[in-house]
Scaffold this motif. Sequence first.
Motif, PDB file in Angstrom:
ATOM      1  N   THR A 180       0.700  -1.475  -0.104  1.00 32.79           N
ATOM      2  CA  THR A 180      -0.145  -0.022   0.063  1.00 32.79           C
ATOM      3  C   THR A 180       0.977   1.262  -0.045  1.00 32.79           C
ATOM      4  OG1 THR A 180      -0.024  -0.328   2.656  1.00 32.79           O
ATOM      5  CG2 THR A 180      -1.797  -1.197   1.170  1.00 32.79           C
ATOM      6  N   ARG A 181       0.160   2.318  -0.508  1.00 34.09           N
ATOM      7  CA  ARG A 181       0.925   3.626  -0.477  1.00 34.09           C
ATOM      8  C   ARG A 181       2.216   3.742  -1.366  1.00 34.09           C
ATOM      9  NH1 ARG A 181       0.782   6.890   4.951  1.00 34.09           N
ATOM     10  NH2 ARG A 181       0.725   8.658   3.363  1.00 34.09           N
ATOM     11  N   TYR A 182       1.911   2.868  -2.563  1.00 36.99           N
ATOM     12  CA  TYR A 182       2.930   2.866  -3.526  1.00 36.99           C
ATOM     13  C   TYR A 182       2.918   4.022  -4.450  1.00 36.99           C
ATOM     14  CZ  TYR A 182       5.997   0.090  -6.868  1.00 36.99           C
ATOM     15  OH  TYR A 182       6.992  -0.334  -7.709  1.00 36.99           O
ATOM     16  N   CYS A 183       4.382   4.474  -4.845  1.00 40.07           N
ATOM     17  CA  CYS A 183       4.387   5.585  -5.558  1.00 40.07           C
ATOM     18  C   CYS A 183       5.412   5.439  -6.511  1.00 40.07           C
ATOM     19  CB  CYS A 183       4.871   6.817  -4.666  1.00 40.07           C
ATOM     20  SG  CYS A 183       4.585   8.276  -5.310  1.00 40.07           S
ATOM     21  N   PRO A 184       4.701   4.969  -7.949  1.00 48.32           N
ATOM     22  CA  PRO A 184       5.639   4.652  -9.058  1.00 48.32           C
ATOM     23  C   PRO A 184       6.865   5.815  -9.382  1.00 48.32           C
ATOM     24  CG  PRO A 184       3.357   4.175  -9.524  1.00 48.32           C
ATOM     25  CD  PRO A 184       3.386   5.039  -8.187  1.00 48.32           C
ATOM     26  N   ALA A 185       6.320   6.901  -9.262  1.00 43.56           N
ATOM     27  CA  ALA A 185       7.335   8.094  -9.656  1.00 43.56           C
ATOM     28  C   ALA A 185       8.664   7.885  -8.802  1.00 43.56           C
ATOM     29  CB  ALA A 185       6.570   9.412  -9.467  1.00 43.56           C
ATOM     30  N   ARG A 186       8.503   7.588  -7.613  1.00 45.08           N
ATOM     31  CA  ARG A 186       9.338   7.769  -6.571  1.00 45.08           C
ATOM     32  C   ARG A 186      10.403   6.387  -6.441  1.00 45.08           C
ATOM     33  NH1 ARG A 186       8.385  10.008  -0.640  1.00 45.08           N
ATOM     34  NH2 ARG A 186      10.488  10.505  -0.976  1.00 45.08           N
ATOM     35  N   VAL A 187       9.608   5.438  -7.118  1.00 45.75           N
ATOM     36  CA  VAL A 187      10.146   4.144  -7.230  1.00 45.75           C
ATOM     37  C   VAL A 187      11.199   4.186  -8.452  1.00 45.75           C
ATOM     38  CG1 VAL A 187      10.063   1.771  -8.045  1.00 45.75           C
ATOM     39  CG2 VAL A 187       8.527   2.747  -6.288  1.00 45.75           C
ATOM     40  N   ALA A 188      10.661   5.032  -9.619  1.00 45.32           N
ATOM     41  CA  ALA A 188      11.479   5.128 -10.716  1.00 45.32           C
ATOM     42  C   ALA A 188      12.804   6.042 -10.523  1.00 45.32           C
ATOM     43  CB  ALA A 188      10.703   6.049 -11.803  1.00 45.32           C
ATOM     44  N   GLU A 189      12.656   6.773  -9.498  1.00 48.82           N
ATOM     45  CA  GLU A 189      13.826   7.793  -9.103  1.00 48.82           C
ATOM     46  C   GLU A 189      14.686   7.053  -8.137  1.00 48.82           C
ATOM     47  OE1 GLU A 189      12.570  11.585  -7.994  1.00 48.82           O
ATOM     48  OE2 GLU A 189      11.295  11.801  -9.533  1.00 48.82           O
ATOM     49  N   GLY A 190      14.334   5.742  -7.914  1.00 51.91           N
ATOM     50  CA  GLY A 190      15.220   4.985  -7.019  1.00 51.91           C
ATOM     51  C   GLY A 190      15.072   5.634  -5.385  1.00 51.91           C
ATOM     52  N   GLU A 191      13.945   6.303  -5.288  1.00 47.88           N
ATOM     53  CA  GLU A 191      13.751   6.820  -3.688  1.00 47.88           C
ATOM     54  C   GLU A 191      13.038   5.837  -2.963  1.00 47.88           C
ATOM     55  OE1 GLU A 191      13.883  11.602  -4.638  1.00 47.88           O
ATOM     56  OE2 GLU A 191      12.113  10.520  -3.828  1.00 47.88           O
ATOM     57  N   MET A 192      12.288   4.715  -3.615  1.00 46.33           N
ATOM     58  CA  MET A 192      11.245   3.935  -2.912  1.00 46.33           C
ATOM     59  C   MET A 192      11.531   2.654  -3.268  1.00 46.33           C
ATOM     60  SD  MET A 192       7.237   4.233  -2.869  1.00 46.33           S
ATOM     61  CE  MET A 192       6.736   5.404  -1.793  1.00 46.33           C
ATOM     62  N   LEU A 193      11.410   1.763  -2.161  1.00 50.20           N
ATOM     63  CA  LEU A 193      11.552   0.153  -2.444  1.00 50.20           C
ATOM     64  C   LEU A 193      10.368   0.025  -3.804  1.00 50.20           C
ATOM     65  CD1 LEU A 193      11.710  -0.994   1.099  1.00 50.20           C
ATOM     66  CD2 LEU A 193      13.507  -1.261  -0.602  1.00 50.20           C
ATOM     67  N   SER A 194      10.741  -0.961  -4.563  1.00 51.09           N
ATOM     68  CA  SER A 194      10.055  -1.444  -5.709  1.00 51.09           C
ATOM     69  C   SER A 194       9.075  -2.659  -5.436  1.00 51.09           C
ATOM     70  CB  SER A 194      10.639  -1.670  -6.899  1.00 51.09           C
ATOM     71  OG  SER A 194      11.348  -2.914  -6.763  1.00 51.09           O
ATOM     72  N   VAL A 195       8.318  -2.974  -5.998  1.00 53.53           N
ATOM     73  CA  VAL A 195       7.307  -4.162  -5.644  1.00 53.53           C
ATOM     74  C   VAL A 195       8.409  -5.425  -5.837  1.00 53.53           C
ATOM     75  CG1 VAL A 195       5.679  -5.649  -6.525  1.00 53.53           C
ATOM     76  CG2 VAL A 195       5.542  -3.167  -7.006  1.00 53.53           C
ATOM     77  N   GLU A 196       9.215  -5.595  -6.418  1.00 48.38           N
ATOM     78  CA  GLU A 196       9.976  -6.595  -6.948  1.00 48.38           C
ATOM     79  C   GLU A 196      10.888  -6.623  -5.471  1.00 48.38           C
ATOM     80  OE1 GLU A 196       8.628  -5.386 -10.484  1.00 48.38           O
ATOM     81  OE2 GLU A 196       9.915  -4.247  -9.312  1.00 48.38           O
TER      82      GLU A 196
END
Lengths: 269, 239, 92
Positions: A180-196
């Motif tokens: 929950t609270r997933y943010c694809p933009a931040r994942v793309a920037e490497g700032e957030m853990l990805s689903v994987e």
Amino acid sequence: MARIIVVTSGKGGVGKTTSSASIGVGLALKGHKVVVIDFDIGLRNLDLIMGCERRVVYDFINVINGEATLNQALIKDKRINNLSVLPASQTRDKDALTKENVGKVLDELGKIFEFIICDSPAGIEAGAMMALYYADEAIVTTNPEVSSVRDSDRILGMLASRSRRAELGLEPIKEHLLLTRYCPARVAEGEMLSVEDVVDILAIPLLGVIPESPAVLKASNAGEPVILDITSDAGKAYQDVIARLLGETVEFRFLQVEQKNILSRLFGG
Amino acid sequence: MADKSIEFKGTSFTLSVLYLKTLKLTDIRASLIKKVAQAPDFFYLFPVMVNIEEVDSSFDYQAIKILLEELKFTFIGFTGYVSEEQRVLIRALGFSFVNAAKSTASNQKNRIDDVAKVKYKETETIREYELYGDKIHRGQVRSGQQIYAKGQNLVVIGSVSAGAEIIADGNIHVYGSLRGRAIAGAKGHHQAQIYCQNLEAELVSINGNYWLSESMKQHWGTPAFIQLTGAELTSSKLI
Amino acid sequence: MALIDYFLQKKEHRVTTAFKAKERLQIIVAHERSGRNKQPDYLPQLTEDILHVLRKYIQVSDRSLSINFDNKGGDLHVLELNIELYDENNTD
């Protein structure tokens, strides 16, 4: 026999109650008889998120103590026929819940409902352990954030060792990951853990990814579970979760950064 | 019911072992006398075992015992990796034969363990150790959980999460990622090794020698195995 | 939210859910605070019992009866009972 599903996490504030509410509503809308139980001891939340806070007369502990029947305590949802809520007690007495008396209530509920959703409190104390004890399935709610992942892992350990199924050597609890609270933009920037990343660490099947959405706050303000907001990404994501819980294979949406063009930015979407 | 008058307990002691490089008693005698003269107080009543791996059938067990006692050593018995017949012969002569301490699965149940633990010479001659059995754990080892493979190697089929702890008296194999703490050779087994498909551990330890994550930079995030080379841990590429 | 929605909405409408939330909270917090002035545990059951007795003689709905326990300070406690008799105009 009813499917007992615990919505748990370990960490607080990740979206257990939000998810319990939406999942309860979603399953009921598909025609199933659902009850959602607030397992917190002393802090009531589910009733607020479901919008039935003014109709709470009796709670879980009243039923256990014989001060009220299930019928008196269960709150029928005003919007959906098949959906009921069993609110939490406001007492802080954690000894009030025992395995035996909780089991009895769940048995009774199992005669009426097809799905029993147990909204667990945060932590690994009495309320949380009681919520997971009788579960057949568990939805482990996790934010893509380090302490949430670590706590979810801890809870998974508990599910595997402290549940009734574990104690009796039965088939283990079916585990699901709800990110929950997933943010694809931040994942793309490497700032957030990805689903994987999260799936790799927790190693349980992915049930759904709910994007960070302003609709969630609006939903709890209004007392209308977000799955009822059919235009919101979060609402749609919860609908996908319902489909998967009912056995359908649904592709995961809202994992990529959306490329919005100027027109959709002007006219909504 | 417990015996009220006596009790046997397994205990380890460090004992010295005398290695004989010749069979000539006169030479042995001379060398021993010289040695004792260097520190007479130290060697007075000094407990000693005699390693008989190099001896042949002409060896006079009785004579060496008498010689040692003459020089005021406390003779305990014979030791070494020898044939069953030799061992039987020695016992028939009325002498004790004691092997170096090792823990096999059957010994675990035995309350009267081997009493003597033989001390190796400085230039360590590493003998073959007993092979441990494997304890197999299927599934993830989650944060807060602890697995201990007592008297065994540990094989984990799954990953070990950060905050989890796996311990083995023997080796550790992780078919998955190792993110927690792994402690091998827990009872003093120097040759124990740690294998994993993805090294991201918080701590690894073999026989008390440990590394924290910062020391694992060389093979971090790759399949690796860890062993003790002398007193230092080293990591190597696994595949 | 789309730009055009922003321009078309009136201000009150735009903050609607926060306003709703505040309203709901005011009611529920007030209710729970009054509850904290120690409503005795027997009140719900007492209400049920009295309703049951009343129903033997008159027609009453669940909402006809309200019972309130008031701590007037010191040793004075007041148990207040309010019974609304059946009114033809009330459709329940």
